[in-house]
Design an enzyme around this catalytic site. Sequence first.
Site, PDB file in Angstrom:
ATOM      1  N   HIS A   1      30.712  15.268  17.332  1.00  0.00           N
ATOM      2  CA  HIS A   1      31.592  14.562  18.281  1.00  0.00           C
ATOM      3  C   HIS A   1      30.798  14.253  19.541  1.00  0.00           C
ATOM      4  O   HIS A   1      30.737  15.059  20.470  1.00  0.00           O
ATOM      5  CB  HIS A   1      32.820  15.443  18.583  1.00  0.00           C
TER       6      HIS A   1
ATOM      7  N   HIS B   1      29.839  10.542  21.896  1.00  0.00           N
ATOM      8  CA  HIS B   1      29.924   9.083  22.056  1.00  0.00           C
ATOM      9  C   HIS B   1      28.580   8.608  22.594  1.00  0.00           C
ATOM     10  O   HIS B   1      28.155   9.064  23.669  1.00  0.00           O
ATOM     11  CB  HIS B   1      31.031   8.715  23.043  1.00  0.00           C
TER      12      HIS B   1
ATOM     13  N   HIS C   1      40.587  10.903  17.475  1.00  0.00           N
ATOM     14  CA  HIS C   1      40.855  11.764  18.621  1.00  0.00           C
ATOM     15  C   HIS C   1      42.366  12.005  18.636  1.00  0.00           C
ATOM     16  O   HIS C   1      43.150  11.038  18.599  1.00  0.00           O
ATOM     17  CB  HIS C   1      40.466  11.070  19.926  1.00  0.00           C
TER      18      HIS C   1
ATOM     19  N   GLU D   1      44.028  15.677  22.493  1.00  0.00           N
ATOM     20  CA  GLU D   1      43.158  15.919  23.649  1.00  0.00           C
ATOM     21  C   GLU D   1      44.092  16.025  24.867  1.00  0.00           C
ATOM     22  O   GLU D   1      44.213  17.089  25.466  1.00  0.00           O
ATOM     23  CB  GLU D   1      42.151  14.771  23.818  1.00  0.00           C
TER      24      GLU D   1
ATOM     25  N   ASP E   1      30.747  15.584  23.341  1.00  0.00           N
ATOM     26  CA  ASP E   1      31.614  14.456  23.708  1.00  0.00           C
ATOM     27  C   ASP E   1      30.855  13.385  24.508  1.00  0.00           C
ATOM     28  O   ASP E   1      30.364  12.429  23.922  1.00  0.00           O
ATOM     29  CB  ASP E   1      32.852  14.951  24.479  1.00  0.00           C
ATOM     30  N   ASP E   2      30.771  13.546  25.825  1.00  0.00           N
ATOM     31  CA  ASP E   2      30.057  12.585  26.689  1.00  0.00           C
ATOM     32  C   ASP E   2      29.129  13.380  27.601  1.00  0.00           C
ATOM     33  O   ASP E   2      29.413  13.557  28.796  1.00  0.00           O
ATOM     34  CB  ASP E   2      31.079  11.788  27.520  1.00  0.00           C
TER      35      ASP E   2
HETATM   36  N1  ADE Z   1      35.774   7.856  24.813  1.00  0.00           N
HETATM   37  C1  ADE Z   1      34.690   8.506  25.259  1.00  0.00           C
HETATM   38  N2  ADE Z   1      34.994   9.793  25.480  1.00  0.00           N
HETATM   39  C2  ADE Z   1      36.288   9.969  25.157  1.00  0.00           C
HETATM   40  C3  ADE Z   1      37.181  11.064  25.162  1.00  0.00           C
HETATM   41  N3  ADE Z   1      36.813  12.278  25.560  1.00  0.00           N
HETATM   42  N4  ADE Z   1      38.450  10.860  24.760  1.00  0.00           N
HETATM   43  C4  ADE Z   1      38.843   9.647  24.377  1.00  0.00           C
HETATM   44  N5  ADE Z   1      38.051   8.594  24.357  1.00  0.00           N
HETATM   45  C5  ADE Z   1      36.772   8.736  24.733  1.00  0.00           C
HETATM   46 ZN    ZN Z   2      35.404  12.056  22.252  1.00  0.00          ZN
END
Ligand code: ADE
Ligand code: ZN
Length: 328
Positions: free
Chosen positions: A7, A9, A187, A190, A268-269
């Site tokens: 997971h 991006h 997703h 969350e 994630d990011d």
């Molecule tokens: N796009 C990038 N990161 C995300 C996240 N944590 N939740 C939803 N969309 C995303």
């Molecule tokens: Zn994500």
Amino acid sequence: MPKAELHVHVEGTLEPEMMLKLAKRNSIGLKYNSVEEIEAAYNFSDLQDFLDVYYEGLKVLIREEDFYDLTMAYLEKAHSQNVLHTEVFFDPQAHLRRGIEFKTFFDGIWGAMKDAEKKLGITAKPIMCFLRDLDEGSAIKTFKEALVHKKEIIAVGLDSAELGNPPSKFQEVFADAIKEGFLTVAHAGEEGPPSYIWEAIRLLHVSRIDHGVHAVDDPELVEYLARTQIPLTMCPLSNLKLKVVESLKDHPLKTLMDYGVVVTVNSDDPAYFGGYVNENYLAISKALELTKGEIIQLAKNSFNASFMPPQEKENFVSKIDEYVKSKG
Ligand code: ADE
Ligand code: ZN
């Protein structure tokens, strides 16, 4: 420890230094003039607040080589943290709506994945996400454009602003994707309620849930996830930064593991949330006082929950056993 990441991006791996470099290279005006100014903007109140900054940042990605450089930098970083395999989200609509062609970003991302495998041995597969705050017509149009890359793209997913955009909105495009042989993920849970996780499972037929934090609010769902072994790809530092949990000590990862749910740890990011996959393992292990056995389980789950063929999964899991043995 050897591990997989499931997971992440690719647009969320854009480090401030690279954002500035690409802005200059492409003559893009940014709101920010320095790494410090960029980092100062990374104080998010929720998912939407983060997404506004994320969509602004990715505007520096214009040419194939930008996507190549971004992807290669992530794969090198992941490799340095002993990630042996990674399944990487990308957001086609975030680029198509800026006038960037599918071929431009896809060739950059895929080119880096192939080169990194040759150079570093890390294997990587792309997962194409639909932006759930856009309508299903846009997702269907994007999906049709992606079909020429069907051989390379392993799955379709669903991301962006969750609340008010339930999985049920995307039943048709996910059914089309399954017909074309793609796996599906989404997703869910969350910021959204457990009902969104149920919808992702029952209506989109997902193989994994991304995040799934709010699964813990529904005992029937926890029992279902444990029984079916549908994995959750969790991202502790993301959840902390976006205020999904107030403190990592409140994160449900260990509770879910104790109930027998398959959970994995991911970044994630990472450029926005203060850490790559290792920092996520370290932070959550410390906050929840995970045992060595639980950490080993998380790493094994990462391979078992991946979309690799069964024999490859076994080979990778045995690398964890070898690693643990070598460390005594
Ligand atoms: N796009 C990038 N990161 C995300 C996240 N944590 N939740 C939803 N969309 C995303
Ligand atoms: Zn994500």
